[in-house]
Design a protein around this motif. Structure first.
Motif, PDB file in Angstrom:
ATOM      1  N   GLU A 138      49.653  46.743  74.896  1.00 19.59           N
ATOM      2  CA  GLU A 138      50.568  47.456  75.788  1.00 19.59           C
ATOM      3  C   GLU A 138      50.717  48.924  75.419  1.00 19.59           C
ATOM      4  O   GLU A 138      51.242  49.717  76.205  1.00 19.59           O
ATOM      5  CB  GLU A 138      51.941  46.768  75.785  1.00 19.59           C
ATOM      6  CG  GLU A 138      51.961  45.479  76.600  1.00 19.59           C
ATOM      7  CD  GLU A 138      53.247  44.684  76.426  1.00 19.59           C
ATOM      8  OE1 GLU A 138      53.465  43.740  77.195  1.00 19.59           O
ATOM      9  OE2 GLU A 138      54.028  45.011  75.504  1.00 19.59           O
ATOM     10  N   LYS A 141      49.643  51.549  77.913  1.00 25.57           N
ATOM     11  CA  LYS A 141      50.543  52.066  78.944  1.00 25.57           C
ATOM     12  C   LYS A 141      51.218  53.352  78.484  1.00 25.57           C
ATOM     13  O   LYS A 141      51.587  54.189  79.311  1.00 25.57           O
ATOM     14  CB  LYS A 141      51.595  51.022  79.309  1.00 25.57           C
ATOM     15  CG  LYS A 141      51.012  49.748  79.918  1.00 25.57           C
ATOM     16  CD  LYS A 141      52.094  48.810  80.424  1.00 25.57           C
ATOM     17  CE  LYS A 141      52.945  48.268  79.303  1.00 25.57           C
ATOM     18  NZ  LYS A 141      53.938  47.275  79.768  1.00 25.57           N
ATOM     19  N   ASP A 144      48.301  55.974  78.839  1.00 27.65           N
ATOM     20  CA  ASP A 144      48.054  56.284  80.252  1.00 27.65           C
ATOM     21  C   ASP A 144      48.657  55.166  81.099  1.00 27.65           C
ATOM     22  O   ASP A 144      48.136  54.040  81.096  1.00 27.65           O
ATOM     23  CB  ASP A 144      46.551  56.402  80.518  1.00 27.65           C
ATOM     24  CG  ASP A 144      46.235  56.865  81.948  1.00 27.65           C
ATOM     25  OD1 ASP A 144      47.166  56.884  82.785  1.00 27.65           O
ATOM     26  OD2 ASP A 144      45.069  57.196  82.213  1.00 27.65           O
ATOM     27  N   PRO A 145      49.761  55.422  81.814  1.00 24.02           N
ATOM     28  CA  PRO A 145      50.412  54.372  82.608  1.00 24.02           C
ATOM     29  C   PRO A 145      49.484  53.703  83.615  1.00 24.02           C
ATOM     30  O   PRO A 145      49.713  52.553  83.996  1.00 24.02           O
ATOM     31  CB  PRO A 145      51.545  55.124  83.322  1.00 24.02           C
ATOM     32  CG  PRO A 145      51.838  56.285  82.427  1.00 24.02           C
ATOM     33  CD  PRO A 145      50.512  56.694  81.845  1.00 24.02           C
ATOM     34  N   SER A 146      48.423  54.377  84.026  1.00 19.04           N
ATOM     35  CA  SER A 146      47.500  53.787  85.002  1.00 19.04           C
ATOM     36  C   SER A 146      46.702  52.626  84.426  1.00 19.04           C
ATOM     37  O   SER A 146      46.060  51.877  85.169  1.00 19.04           O
ATOM     38  CB  SER A 146      46.544  54.858  85.541  1.00 19.04           C
ATOM     39  OG  SER A 146      45.687  55.330  84.513  1.00 19.04           O
ATOM     40  N   HIS A 148      47.923  50.080  83.050  1.00 20.85           N
ATOM     41  CA  HIS A 148      48.822  48.922  83.013  1.00 20.85           C
ATOM     42  C   HIS A 148      48.107  47.625  83.377  1.00 20.85           C
ATOM     43  O   HIS A 148      48.289  46.581  82.724  1.00 20.85           O
ATOM     44  CB  HIS A 148      50.008  49.169  83.961  1.00 20.85           C
ATOM     45  CG  HIS A 148      50.951  48.002  84.051  1.00 20.85           C
ATOM     46  ND1 HIS A 148      50.743  46.945  84.923  1.00 20.85           N
ATOM     47  CD2 HIS A 148      52.100  47.717  83.385  1.00 20.85           C
ATOM     48  CE1 HIS A 148      51.714  46.070  84.786  1.00 20.85           C
ATOM     49  NE2 HIS A 148      52.551  46.513  83.862  1.00 20.85           N
ATOM     50  N   ASP A 149      47.279  47.653  84.406  1.00 21.24           N
ATOM     51  CA  ASP A 149      46.639  46.431  84.893  1.00 21.24           C
ATOM     52  C   ASP A 149      45.570  45.890  83.947  1.00 21.24           C
ATOM     53  O   ASP A 149      45.080  44.767  84.143  1.00 21.24           O
ATOM     54  CB  ASP A 149      46.016  46.680  86.267  1.00 21.24           C
ATOM     55  CG  ASP A 149      47.068  46.939  87.344  1.00 21.24           C
ATOM     56  OD1 ASP A 149      48.221  46.499  87.141  1.00 21.24           O
ATOM     57  OD2 ASP A 149      46.739  47.567  88.369  1.00 21.24           O
ATOM     58  N   VAL A 151      46.048  45.471  80.669  1.00 24.84           N
ATOM     59  CA  VAL A 151      46.664  44.866  79.490  1.00 24.84           C
ATOM     60  C   VAL A 151      46.366  43.367  79.413  1.00 24.84           C
ATOM     61  O   VAL A 151      45.910  42.860  78.375  1.00 24.84           O
ATOM     62  CB  VAL A 151      48.187  45.116  79.484  1.00 24.84           C
ATOM     63  CG1 VAL A 151      48.856  44.287  78.376  1.00 24.84           C
ATOM     64  CG2 VAL A 151      48.478  46.588  79.280  1.00 24.84           C
ATOM     65  N   SER A 367      54.077  39.885  79.349  1.00 23.09           N
ATOM     66  CA  SER A 367      54.515  41.051  78.581  1.00 23.09           C
ATOM     67  C   SER A 367      55.135  40.588  77.278  1.00 23.09           C
ATOM     68  O   SER A 367      55.692  39.481  77.200  1.00 23.09           O
ATOM     69  CB  SER A 367      55.517  41.899  79.369  1.00 23.09           C
ATOM     70  OG  SER A 367      56.800  41.323  79.344  1.00 23.09           O
TER      71      SER A 367
END
Length: 636
Positions: A138, A141, A144-146, A148-149, A151, A367
């Motif tokens: 994680e 993220k 780079d928040p992009s 996220h998918d 993880v 998560s």
């Protein structure tokens, strides 16, 4: 620790480095998620973010680690060893020694409590890999928040590779674990220093007055925060459980001189960062690093959490193996992955169960934040149980006066029970999961133990006394003696193996040399070679029939041919040729009987569990081409 154990584990740099790689993986990766979880705004009982609470929380984290790890485990529990071995299974065997000697009902109940603790550890072995690897990946993220998918897919691939690699063993990669964890602890300590440099006043929270002030002035908030504070000492049980491999002094010195300082610097550095920039509370561990270093930190964190996962998986293999040896699980197929290192084993059935469970948790919770409540529940319950067992063993073993035990119990258990109570408030948020897993495992283990005792009783009734059988055999003119040696394996040393009885009654033959071998698992880790074999001539002295008891420790895998090789001709009434002898095994087919020995559902569970029992010949390391298996029916 005994003098022999201390001599076996002198404090060497190699042992300390090895301990860093195996023992501290779980607790060493706790800074990744602990502080973020404490101030998580989506928590059902969040800690309000303000200066006073930050000081109070980081002080509470530090002193909780000191009390649980440094005091409870390093200073106290690790002194209660079973011939050098530690962990909850060692405490259970120490209790069972008291049962056999004194028959105390209290010890019986505490042993049951200990088995529940072992069952919870198996649940922890499912949650830890999912939780720790998710928390590390994680970090993408933060970079780079992009991303996220990515993880879940990346975590899934890492988990699958980890479990597929188990059959190869950890000896080769284990050599890298220690140096990598040294790099890890140095890195998180250095990052903590960088944070503290910006807010050096945070070091005032090293004083316990901040933790006590937080608890007494904001008890409600502090109480609920304990469910997340416990994340700071996940893996504490590993320090105790791995004592047999590395020794108490090596583990305690690694903890004192590297691990504890690094963890302290990391937590206080994160607290300083949160004070300086409250927006960084979402990921203070990764945000402590400068932007250019975050990708590298994510990679290092992922490797560290894989090491943490490997450690707990290996621990699950050991616990399952020991539980099987002590009669709480069926005989499991076990592969030793190292010829040089004791304790490195691979248990296929447990491995695939863990893999399916870990992947299920990854996809179900998605998560690390959602898994934290389940994680904390498993840890606090196991620690509380270990503390209770330790206090009883300390009273019985060291004769510590009862008032001192009561005072120590109040001090230690007050904290443990507060952590446990705080996690119980998270039952509806995921804390039910380890309790359910533990309850299922406990039910299976106790059902197997009860069913095994019933089957043994019924089996011994069918087998009959061995001495009477041998006397009748010598007087029976119908029975012919044929050349060669026959080895009959049996659970009991006083009854007739069903295979031997069937061979005589149906074939009317016996071998010239005949040994009835009983395998006994003792409640100590290992048996010395000179104590391995006990021989009984059964009164004949010249008839070529003997009874042999082969003794093994609960962490040893029985090797019957190697044990019999310790015999000499004077003990065996003639030479036993182990190169040509034939081994006979009695295979039991279980059927539910009409007697109310157990509820019907338990009988069905016991019989279903028996189907995972591994074949006896490879388990006892018998030559397949010289092993004969004869079947019999026994009712439950």
């Amino acid at each position: 620790m005994t003098a022999d154990t201390a001599a076996r584990h002198p404090v060497r740099l190699g042992l300390m480095v090895g301990a860093l790689g195996v023992v501290f993986g779980d607790i060493g990766t706790s800074p990744i998620y602990t502080m973020a979880t404490l101030f998580n705004p989506s928590d059902p009982h969040p800690v309000p973010l303000n200066t006073s609470n930050v000081y109070g929380v980081v002080s509470l984290v530090f002193w909780s680690v000191i009390m649980v790890v440094s005091v409870t485990y390093v200073s106290l529990a690790m002194r209660a060893d079973n011939d050098g071995e530690g962990g909850i299974m060692a405490l259970i065997t120490l209790l069972q020694q008291k049962i056999s000697r004194r028959g105390k009902r209290t010890a019986v109940w505490l042993s049951a409590l200990g088995i529940f603790g072992a069952a919870l550890f198996l649940g922890d072995s499912m949650i830890t890999p999912a939780m720790s690897m998710l928390s590390a990946v994680e970090g993408l993220k933060i970079v780079d928040p992009s991303l996220h998918d990515l993880v879940i897919p990346i975590t899934t691939v890492i988990a699958i590779i980890l479990f597929l690699a188990q059959k190869r063993g950890t000896e080769a990669v284990g050599r890298l674990f220690g140096p990598i964890m040294i790099i890890w602890f140095v890195a998180i300590g250095a990052l903590g220093v960088s944070g503290i440099t910006d807010e050096p006043a945070i070091l005032r929270a090293l004083s316990p007055t901040y933790a006590l002030g937080f608890v007494f002035h904001h008890f409600g908030t502090a109480f609920f925060s304990l469910a997340a504070v416990v994340l700071a000492f996940t893996g504490a049980e590993a320090l105790y459980a791995d004592m047999g491999h590395f020794g108490r002094r090596s583990i305690s010195r690694s903890w004192t001189f590297l691990v504890l300082p690094a963890l302290t610097l990391s937590y206080f550095g994160q607290a300083a960062l949160i004070l300086k920039n409250p927006a960084d509370v979402s990921g203070p561990f990764f945000l402590l690093a400068p932007g250019w270093a975050r990708v590298g930190l994510v990679v290092l964190a992922t490797v560290a959490t894989v090491i943490a996962s490997q450690s707990v998986i290996s621990g699950a293999f050991s616990v399952a193996s020991q539980a099987a040896q002590l009669g709480y699980l069926p005989r499991l197929r076990i592969a030793h992955t190292s010829e040089r290192t004791i304790g490195q084993i691979y248990v296929p059935w447990i491995n695939w169960l863990l893999m399916i469970s870990v992947l299920g948790l990854i996809f179900a919770f998605r998560s690390s934040a959602r898994l934290t409540y389940a994680y904390g529940m498993a840890v606090t319950a196991t620690i509380t149980i270990s503390t209770v067992l330790f206090l009883y063993v300390a009273r019985q073993r060291w004769r510590i006066p009862l008032p001192w035990i009561l005072v120590g119990g109040v001090v230690l258990l007050t904290g443990d029970l507060l952590f446990l109570a705080a996690n119980l408030t998270k039952i509806t948020h995921g804390a039910w999961l380890p309790l359910l897993i533990g309850l299922i495992a406990f039910t299976i283990m106790t059902t197997w133990r009860r069913g095994r005792d019933i089957v043994t009783e019924n089996r011994e009734h069918l087998e009959g006394p061995l001495r009477n059988f041998v006397d009748d055999l010598g007087a029976d003119k119908r029975v012919r003696t044929v050349p060669g040696t026959a080895i009959f394996l049996n659970r009991s040393s006083t009854t007739v193996p069903l295979a031997l009885r069937a061979n005589v009654e149906h074939n009317h033959v016996r071998h010239e040399h005949l040994a009835v071998v009983a395998i006994r698992t003792e409640p100590i880790p290992r048996i010395r070679p000179e104590d391995r074999i006990v021989v009984d001539s059964l009164g004949g002295g010249t008839d070529g029939i003997i009874q042999v008891t082969a003794r093994f420790g609960y962490i040893e895998t029985p090797n019957v041919p190697a044990a019999l090789a310790l015999l000499d001709a004077d003990q065996t009434e003639g030479r036993i040729d182990l190169d040509t002898c034939t081994y006979f095994l009695s295979k039991i087919e279980l059927t539910p009987g009409p007697k109310p020995t157990m509820p019907k559902w338990q009988k069905r569970l016991f019989i279903a569990t028996s189907h995972i029992t591994s074949a006896a010949a490879p388990y006892f390391q018998l030559p397949q081409d010289r092993t004969v298996i004869m079947g019999s029916n026994v009712e439950v």
